[in-house]
Write a protein that holds these residues in place. Structure first.
Motif, PDB file in Angstrom:
ATOM      1  N   ARG B 101      34.638  -3.743  36.738  1.00  0.00           N
ATOM      2  CA  ARG B 101      34.545  -4.089  35.326  1.00  0.00           C
ATOM      3  C   ARG B 101      34.019  -5.522  35.245  1.00  0.00           C
ATOM      4  NH1 ARG B 101      37.620  -2.088  31.149  1.00  0.00           N
ATOM      5  NH2 ARG B 101      39.354  -1.540  32.483  1.00  0.00           N
ATOM      6  N   ARG B 103      33.726  -7.714  32.880  1.00  0.00           N
ATOM      7  CA  ARG B 103      34.500  -8.689  32.122  1.00  0.00           C
ATOM      8  C   ARG B 103      35.606  -9.332  32.953  1.00  0.00           C
ATOM      9  NH1 ARG B 103      38.801  -7.050  28.739  1.00  0.00           N
ATOM     10  NH2 ARG B 103      37.922  -4.970  28.835  1.00  0.00           N
ATOM     11  N   THR B 107      38.351  -3.873  40.118  1.00  0.00           N
ATOM     12  CA  THR B 107      37.585  -2.827  40.801  1.00  0.00           C
ATOM     13  C   THR B 107      38.407  -1.557  40.908  1.00  0.00           C
ATOM     14  OG1 THR B 107      38.392  -3.602  42.918  1.00  0.00           O
ATOM     15  CG2 THR B 107      36.252  -4.444  42.206  1.00  0.00           C
ATOM     16  N   ALA B 111      39.345  -0.379  37.005  1.00  0.00           N
ATOM     17  CA  ALA B 111      38.179  -0.837  36.249  1.00  0.00           C
ATOM     18  C   ALA B 111      37.767   0.164  35.178  1.00  0.00           C
ATOM     19  CB  ALA B 111      37.007  -1.089  37.193  1.00  0.00           C
TER      20      ALA B 111
ATOM     21  N   LYS F  82      28.471 -11.629  32.375  1.00  0.00           N
ATOM     22  CA  LYS F  82      29.805 -11.752  31.791  1.00  0.00           C
ATOM     23  C   LYS F  82      29.785 -12.679  30.576  1.00  0.00           C
ATOM     24  CE  LYS F  82      34.287 -13.361  33.545  1.00  0.00           C
ATOM     25  NZ  LYS F  82      34.951 -13.403  34.876  1.00  0.00           N
ATOM     26  N   LYS F  90      30.121  -2.211  33.052  1.00  0.00           N
ATOM     27  CA  LYS F  90      30.663  -1.774  34.329  1.00  0.00           C
ATOM     28  C   LYS F  90      29.571  -1.764  35.386  1.00  0.00           C
ATOM     29  CE  LYS F  90      34.470   0.577  32.544  1.00  0.00           C
ATOM     30  NZ  LYS F  90      34.941  -0.511  31.660  1.00  0.00           N
TER      31      LYS F  90
END
Ligand SMILES: Nc1ncnc2c1ncn2[C@@H]1O[C@H](COP(=O)(O)OP(=O)(O)O)[C@@H](O)[C@H]1O
Ligand SMILES: Nc1ncnc2c1ncn2[C@@H]1O[C@H](COP(=O)(O)OP(=O)(O)O)[C@@H](O)[C@H]1O
Ligand SMILES: Nc1ncnc2c1ncn2[C@@H]1O[C@H](COP(=O)(O)OP(=O)(O)O)[C@@H](O)[C@H]1O
Lengths: 475, 112, 475, 475, 112, 112
Positions: B101, B103, B107, B111, F82, F90
């Motif tokens: 992910r 942000r 993992t 995620a 990000k 993702k």
């Protein structure tokens, strides 16, 4: 095999055409004969509600041969071209932008082909039914079929300073746009062949008589004193109410209320709306059938009411939903144009602000209410033309003033409450006639050839299912 | 984790999305594709020229899920995307090594 | 380095401009001097095929100074604006919608830049060649170069009631659209620089002489009595036949008959077609060079023939292929407009129905036949303008009637078979002249600078390869 | 809850409207009373720079009642419609095609809603401020508020042969397009509500006074002898310079110079440019306020200068960058239209070639220079209107000739160097007034309601953030 | 089963499709993508502003086949999509866990 | 080799592309997709009708790299794509069997 059939079809058509070509020679000759002599109307020029003399013009002297005025004719021809542009490209794009991509061409086609069909119908029999010599105050006779007797000399009743054919072609454009307005109600689901039949029947049995009642010399609503400068009843109520009948009889689109049916191209819609505004100057100011004070007044109030309506719709929406939208402003403009149409030759600029604002309020309300009632008037032909036209026709009874048009009448606010009653009668009659007539025509077609495309065709879209074309090809 | 790629008929997207959401799937990625297969295309004509368009518009849905729920997801898609006619589409299942992910940098299953 | 070069170029141009600016002072002064005095033509006003008196108008009295009529001028200026709108945006969009996305801008550019190039060419020497004082019945002299002597007073020969420059600018729009029509034949593959050279040569060596023959006072086809109200031979045959030469000389597009070359935006095409229809009222009714009966008649038959042709094409297609198409209806409308053009000031409405229907039949057949013959007239300039123009010119010889236009002639169906022969001569001459002339021009360019873009450029598309732009950018 | 609030809002609005409707009855009545009597201006007709008599017209005889000319009125109404089409759809599409897809509707909306807002403002107080009876040579009085006294009789000062309201509505279209031109400078980032307030203030405090100075009877620049036929200072310099103030005060778009901000739809831009060209004939030739020699001359030079400018821009680009572009040709055409605007009623065709060529050179240079200076005039309103208008106003001082317009003046090249000085004063005054005034208005709005959308809204685009709509929906 | 993803030049799509069909492949899925690689993009200019567009339009073809024919398919694509110039594209081969036909629920090779 | 599929916010594409290029990645393939996840969509209204659009425009980047650099690439993408807000996207990582360069027929790492 297949190929041979095609070649045969082609040859046959070519042959048929050549024979037809020869055959009509006689008819053409006959017609030309009637075209040549001046079609001088027997009746002396009379001030009429639809073609009133400009205020201050000298009183018409009876008898002397009518003379064509180059300025008046220039304006009427210009106006005719402007009104043509209202249907195509104007309305065609206005509507097509609002449908889904798969129906873009089918929607455009409806306006475009109505332009073609009615242009021919009008010349052949429509004009005669609507404006031909009166029969029983209900319909024009068939005397002017094929434009027999409709020549290039002025006709005292319908424009004493312009060729009769100029008035005829100007009116042709009105006859064209009216059925085209209805197509908004049955967008995205009507069979093309049935649509063609509907158009022809509707023009002949609804539009032509109604036009005669209101505008034809001898028509009973005209005799009653109903005011309709450029078509509030004849054009907008008739199309708006017929649209309601269509929406009810055809039923909703598959997926209505569930699928995303967002407009596929709003710039196209705004382009269409702008061209409608542009062309509407011909529609309203051209209805003076002369270039001068009355045309100017109609031009000014048309612009003012339209602007006021667009602003009103936008503000309503802003308050009610939280954002002003582009589609809202464009819709408001059209609503304003509709509402000022019947009033445009009878009211002054301050009155037109109110007529416009009213259109914004009432038509926006109608559109909001529709989405609660649940019938699928896809592009809001009812809300905009039916409601806008009704408001405009009634508002004419409120705001009309002889100070603007001596050939008209005063409305309630100018001391003549009776006019509002007359307007209400004209509105009521148009509603009933258009609704019942359209309902019958639709039912007849439904029983014989069917109205809607099949479910699979509807899902595929009209473009591919009815026309085997796509609007936006990819290389 | 498994990556499930489903090719479906465009007008089925809403149904599939709702069913997956109900089944607890919180993410998916969708794109428009053109499919070629047993389903026939259509004809078009422009003036004298005719074209046969063999590609059919389809929607592709990518859903990444934990190994355990892959079967459920496949079954949900089959149930909602099926019309029974040729051209309903296919589902492809691949094994995924990892998911991240962006942000948070998380993992694996976390995620998703 | 690069940057410096640019700055230098820029400064140089600025300097050059300032010098030019100063330099022309003298020339401008000289010209103004000739502009001021009324350019009163020595010859008395004469009824001419192109600017015939309205039927019933009092016979022209020789000698008294010509007076500008405000109505006639208003109509002619309006018409000039309408005809401009035919080329851009009308034709530009009509054609651009039919090409693939990668050539959309390149196609638009061709119409747009022709408008610019010919507007200047016409003022500098084109008008003089076409309408200037006659030389050997073949060409106008250079007396009117730079509009010397073409002032604001009426010219008796070319419009006794409008400023001479109004007639000039109206004709400029005709000179503009004609080469633009040809671009349909070489769409998607011609080099921009070569295209510019071609346009300039074609206008000067094909259009200007032909316009002189048919419309110029003293022109030999005019003297012969050939009727061409608004440009059947001059505009449509000349462009359609030249289009054929282009299609043959340039050869087919890469992938023709194999790749999908479907139109990339048919709503754009219908928008273009509708604007063409709209503008064509100026083209045909404006050719009366006056506002009145004749303009009205031309207006009415234009609309009627167009509608009839669109319906005919659609029905042909429906029978022959199984579906009515939107592109077909639009194409039919253009075919009808083309066919009625030469006849528009000479025939009545019933005749125009036949002229229109014929256009639908013949042009549709031509388009179908083309796809068998295998030459690549990409957007059917030959089938629509060549065939439609030919049919219209001949139909004028069949249906013309002095009852419509006393300044014209009767056609076969009105008792004068000789007219058809005259028309046939004019058609034949135009075909040969345009084809041979265009062929020579193309070969000259091909040998010197080349006609086509490279294979890779063609694959990339004209937009990027010729203009480094894309029609539809993505953010 | 939410729903109830909505219903309440709706009912309230409906109620308010009905009350308003009743309330204005009195006002309307009062106004009509003033409308009816002929608004015969006290002053005798005077030759004025903006509405000069056609060359050769008989000298105006004082006193007799003014008569409406149908041809002049037809042309003025046609021109008014044409100028409307310049703003919407013309400018709306021209600009919208150049922005990114996410701002397409927001950009269209700005032009469209200005049309609505100013149409109402003009009728209510704008026309009075600009053209009403003079106060201190600086502003019109409020005597004509709500069009009181602006009737259907001609006004000797502003068009002796057309209804006063026709001149009023023609001027309304000028008042509309001017602020719309500015929107090019702040495209893609201005808050809709602030934009509305800005428009209203700008029209009232910048446009209306400036129009009075230059065109209003008694205006001090008019008295000075400044020539501005159709709006070089009033329309183009004022909007172009205000655009500069906007670009400086609002600052650059996020991502300027880094993100790809390529036009999202260049065919739309060319469509808009072509419609601008088409409508500009009304703008310039309509400014003769009569149909005849002067209108014709303005028409001809407008077309010639435009073509020359488009070619010049294209060639400049070709030399400077290596490729001729479609956007360049279209931009050049607009630059030419801008530059010829003030000169259009005073110069001949050869002069107009130079005016046009100059526009191509200077405006292209301005656009190139802008990209070095680094302010973000998104759609080059400064480069095209500010620079083009300035060049045109000065060029009028060079090329004006009494041989073209006896009511005008001679320029430097025709023996009167003083005129250039007068023009320079008018230019300088307009620059300073527009820049300072706009700067103040912007700062006021910035301090109170803020000018720009939030960063997130800007990234999302105006369409969704300001209007909750998308231009191109996907099914 | 193998999933073969081929990035090719757009004008090669028809040739590849025909060759694959002749080779007995009955299904594929196609989408438009933008590629970045050794092939240079192009320049664009709008008034005073110039852009260099580094992404090149490409077509991506997804074909899922039985393990046995994967090589043939790859070779067919190479043969028909090749022009010999930079930018001809790439082929990516992945192993697929399973395939399902939505219409029938069949899985594995039978679903193709 | 690894195939890295990253779903990112559209306005981050340029940054990611540049960072990857700097990191020595010479090729990638990009396409426009619509994402459904925790990030909310938006509302639209047309006259009387309101729609909630749950799909959000996203960009998908496919990068194929040698096994060794996969981690670096993932980290580069995380760093540049990000924003810290929901909807950043993702990254999916799959194992690839083989890669072929169409122009030359090279396979494996050499084809990259
Ligand atoms: N071998 C394949 N590889 C990739 N995609 C395929 C394959 N076969 C089918 N598809 C996709 O699945 C869609 C449906 O396939 P089709 O053969 O038409 O119907 P059905 O799946 O019902 O047999 C196709 O349009 C295509 O997008
Ligand atoms: N490492 C990669 N990952 C994903 N796609 C790639 C990669 N390298 C290249 N591509 C795709 O392949 C296309 C062609 O690559 P390019 O380097 O231009 O030419 P070639 O394959 O002939 O060396 C690119 O446009 C891109 O779409
Ligand atoms: N399970 C999944 N399968 C496929 N794509 C997904 C999945 N979950 C999320 N995505 C994609 O990632 C995007 C971002 O996901 P979202 O949940 O909105 O934010 P975040 O990744 O920040 O939690 C989505 O728009 C979608 O395109």
């Amino acid at each position: 095999m297949y190929c041979k059939r095609r070649v045969r079809v082609l040859s046959l058509v070519l042959l048929a055409f050549l024979i037809a070509c020869w055959g009509v020679e006689g008819m053409v000759l006959a017609q030309q004969a009637t075209e040549a002599p001046p079609a001088a109307g027997g009746a002396p020029p009379a001030g009429s509600p639809t073609t009133p003399a400009a205020p201050g013009a000298p009183p018409a002297v009876p008898a002397p041969p009518l003379k064509i005025d180059t300025g008046d004719t220039a304006w009427l021809l210009t106006s005719s071209a402007l009104v043509l542009a209202m249907t195509a490209p104007g309305l065609a794009l206005f509507y097509a932008g609002m449908v889904r991509e798969k129906n873009a061409l089918g929607t455009i086609m409806q306006s475009f082909i109505i332009l073609c069909v009615i242009s021919v119908q009008w010349v052949l029999w429509g004009y005669s039914l609507a404006f031909g010599p009166d029969k029983w105050h209900l319909i024009g006779s068939l005397d002017w079929v094929g434009l027999a007797g409709v020549g290039l000399e002025p006709n005292a009743d319908y424009g004493a300073t312009v060729p009769h054919q100029a008035f005829m072609i100007f009116q042709a454009m009105f006859a064209v746009i009216t059925p085209a307005l209805i197509t908004g109600a049955f967008a995205e689901r009507m069979k093309f062949s049935s649509f063609l039949v509907f158009t022809l029947l509707w023009a002949t049995f609804i539009y032509d008589p109604l036009a005669h009642w209101v505008w034809g010399v001898g028509g009973w609503l005209r005799n009653l004193g109903a005011l309709d400068f450029a078509g509030g009843t004849v054009v907008h109520i008739s199309s708006g109410v017929s649209a309601l009948a269509c929406a009810l009889v055809l039923g909703r689109r598959i997926g209505y209320g569930k699928d995303n049916m967002a407009p596929h191209n709003l710039p196209m819609t705004v382009l269409g709306a702008s061209l409608l505004w542009f062309g509407w100057f011909g529609f309203n100011a051209g209805s003076a059938v002369a270039s001068g004070a009355l045309a100017t007044s109609a031009f000014v109030v048309t612009n003012t009411a339209t602007a006021a309506a667009a602003l009103t719709w936008m503000v309503m929406e802003w308050m009610y939903r939280g954002k002003p939208t582009v589609l809202g402003a464009a819709s408001g403009a059209i609503a304003g144009l509709v509402a000022i149409t019947p009033a445009s030759g009878f009211v002054g600029p301050m009155s037109s602000l109110i007529v416009g604002a009213g259109a914004g309020v009432f038509c926006y309300a109608a559109v909001i209410v529709k989405s609660k009632l649940g019938y699928d008037d896809s592009l809001d032909a009812v809300g905009v033309h039916g409601i806008g036209g009704t408001w405009g026709a009634l508002a004419t009874g409120l705001f009309a003033s002889k100070a603007i048009n001596a050939g008209g009448a005063d409305g309630w606010f100018f001391g003549n409450p009776a006019q509002l009653k007359i307007q209400a009668i004209a509105v009521g009659v148009s509603w009933v006639f258009a609704f019942v007539g359209t309902f019958i025509i639709l039912k007849l077609i439904d029983l014989t050839m069917g109205l809607r495309v099949s479910e699979e065709e509807e899902r595929t879209g009209l473009d591919l299912s009815q026309h085997e074309e796509r609007a936006y090809g990819k290389a | 984790m498994k990556k499930i790629e489903a090719i479906i008929k465009p007008h089925k997207l809403d149904d599939v999305k709702e069913a997956l959401t109900e089944a607890g799937i919180v993410g998916m990625t969708v794109l428009e594709v053109r499919g070629f297969g047993r389903q026939k295309g259509h004809k078009e004509a422009y003036r004298g020229t005719e074209y046969t368009i063999e590609f059919v518009p389809k929607i592709k849905i990518d859903v990444v899920v934990q190994d355990g729920v892959a079967n459920d997801v496949v079954n949900t898609i089959i149930r909602t995307a099926k019309t029974g006619e040729v051209g309903d589409g296919k589902i492809f299942i691949t094994n995924l090594e990892n998911v991240v992910r962006i942000r948070t940098g998380e993992t694996g299953d976390r995620a998703l």
